[in-house]
Write an enzyme that holds these catalytic residues in place. Structure first.
Site, PDB file in Angstrom:
ATOM      1  N   ASP A   1      50.120 -13.581   8.939  1.00 16.04           N
ATOM      2  CA  ASP A   1      49.873 -12.740   7.780  1.00 16.04           C
ATOM      3  C   ASP A   1      50.483 -11.369   8.047  1.00 16.04           C
ATOM      4  O   ASP A   1      50.812 -11.028   9.194  1.00 16.04           O
ATOM      5  CB  ASP A   1      48.363 -12.642   7.547  1.00 16.04           C
ATOM      6  CG  ASP A   1      48.021 -11.920   6.262  1.00 16.04           C
ATOM      7  OD1 ASP A   1      48.749 -12.099   5.271  1.00 16.04           O
ATOM      8  OD2 ASP A   1      47.029 -11.175   6.241  1.00 16.04           O
TER       9      ASP A   1
ATOM     10  N   ASP B   1      49.491  -7.915   6.073  1.00 17.33           N
ATOM     11  CA  ASP B   1      48.480  -6.859   6.030  1.00 17.33           C
ATOM     12  C   ASP B   1      47.278  -7.235   6.887  1.00 17.33           C
ATOM     13  O   ASP B   1      46.714  -8.319   6.752  1.00 17.33           O
ATOM     14  CB  ASP B   1      48.025  -6.616   4.586  1.00 17.33           C
ATOM     15  CG  ASP B   1      49.124  -6.008   3.736  1.00 17.33           C
ATOM     16  OD1 ASP B   1      49.796  -5.075   4.219  1.00 17.33           O
ATOM     17  OD2 ASP B   1      49.333  -6.481   2.596  1.00 17.33           O
TER      18      ASP B   1
ATOM     19  N   ASP C   1      43.912 -12.242   9.569  1.00 18.67           N
ATOM     20  CA  ASP C   1      42.786 -11.326   9.748  1.00 18.67           C
ATOM     21  C   ASP C   1      41.624 -11.642   8.822  1.00 18.67           C
ATOM     22  O   ASP C   1      40.596 -10.975   8.880  1.00 18.67           O
ATOM     23  CB  ASP C   1      43.226  -9.875   9.521  1.00 18.67           C
ATOM     24  CG  ASP C   1      43.524  -9.591   8.046  1.00 18.67           C
ATOM     25  OD1 ASP C   1      44.339 -10.335   7.450  1.00 18.67           O
ATOM     26  OD2 ASP C   1      42.944  -8.654   7.480  1.00 18.67           O
TER      27      ASP C   1
END
Length: 288
Positions: free
Chosen positions: A42, A44, A238
């Site tokens: 990922d 961000d 995250d």
């Protein structure tokens, strides 16, 4: 948001997180997986956070590129084209090639091209989405379109949303690039495509088909883009509810980093688990 992008090889880490440890919750069964030959990550919360690079992220990307292993940077944000994202990442010291960026906009365009080649769509979104749809031969139109496609934008228009509702009521199929209810900004949370989709659904009684994470289709389309196999691919994320869930359902090794949304304590509340948890991508540099 393009192509917007192992068990025994890991470096020693804390015993509870070791990939070869079979008697701990996060390491269980990791010794059964094939060595990681390709990486999905990922963007961000993993490589960047609030407009700044995560410590260790530039080095991680540099190691990925030097390794020659295929990799993709994934994002649910459909606002930007891969070229836009490449430039944004470069300003933060992250040297990610344009072809190594895979966004929900690209996955949505690919999905529509497979489902209904040469179709038409009424689009609420930015250049990342419209460019991707044009690239697969779609015509953007508000006259009896095959699809209403809802993506991310910083300027949702009440007029455009009203048009979308009426077109769906008239029979257009409803697609949304991603289900995220909110998105990050320096000032705080922003309403995202998932929130607007809920409003449209409430007005029409029609639920959209979400293409982006956690739909495993997003992950499988990424794997196909780099000709990778799920058994030898790791997904770094995250968020438990998108990145980890998506990777899990696609059969990948899943690695939760603690530099974004989900904390270690929050991860314990979910009925599923990542393969392991590390503090940040800095802990993965020696594994590439």
């Amino acid at each position: 948001m393009g192509h917007l992008p192992g068990a025994v090889l890991c470096a020693p880490g804390p015993p509870a997180l070791s990939r070869t440890t079979s008697d701990t919750p996060w390491g269980r069964h990791m010794h059964d997986r094939k060595p990681v030959q390709s990486w999905l990550t990922d963007m961000d919360g993993v490589l960047v956070h609030e407009g700044q690079p995560v410590p260790g992220a530039p080095e991680f990307v540099k190691r990925l590129r030097a390794s020659g292993k295929p990799f993709l940077v994934l994002t649910n944000n459909s606002i930007y084209t891969p070229r836009d994202l490449q430039a944004r990442l470069a300003r933060m010291g992250l040297d990610v090639p344009e072809e190594a960026i895979w966004s929900s906009a690209l996955a949505t365009a690919q999905f529509l091209a497979d489902q209904r080649p040469g179709g038409t769509a009424y689009v609420i979104g930015e250049a990342g989405l419209t460019t991707a749809l044009h690239a697969v031969g779609y015509v953007l139109s508000d006259f009896a379109p095959d699809y209403v496609v809802l993506g991310e934008t910083r300027t949702y228009s009440f007029e455009a949303i009203t048009k979308a509702i009426r077109l769906i009521n008239d029979g257009a199929r409803f697609i949304c690039t991603n289900p995220d209810a909110t998105g990050p900004s320096v000032e705080g949370a922003l309403p995202a495509a998932g929130s607007v989709a809920a409003m449209v659904s409430k007005a029409t009684g029609v639920e959209p088909y979400f293409v982006g994470k956690p739909n495993p289709m997003m992950m499988r389309s990424a794997l196909n883009t780099i000709d990778a196999h799920s058994e030898s691919t790791a997904m770094i994320g995250d968020r438990m509810d998108t990145d980890i869930l998506c990777g899990l359902e696609a059969g990948l090794e899943t690695i939760l980093v603690l530099t974004g949304i989900s904390s270690r304590a929050e991860a314990e509340r979910y009925p599923y688990r990542p393969s392991r948890i590390v503090d940040s991508v800095a802990d993965l540099i020696d594994e590439v």
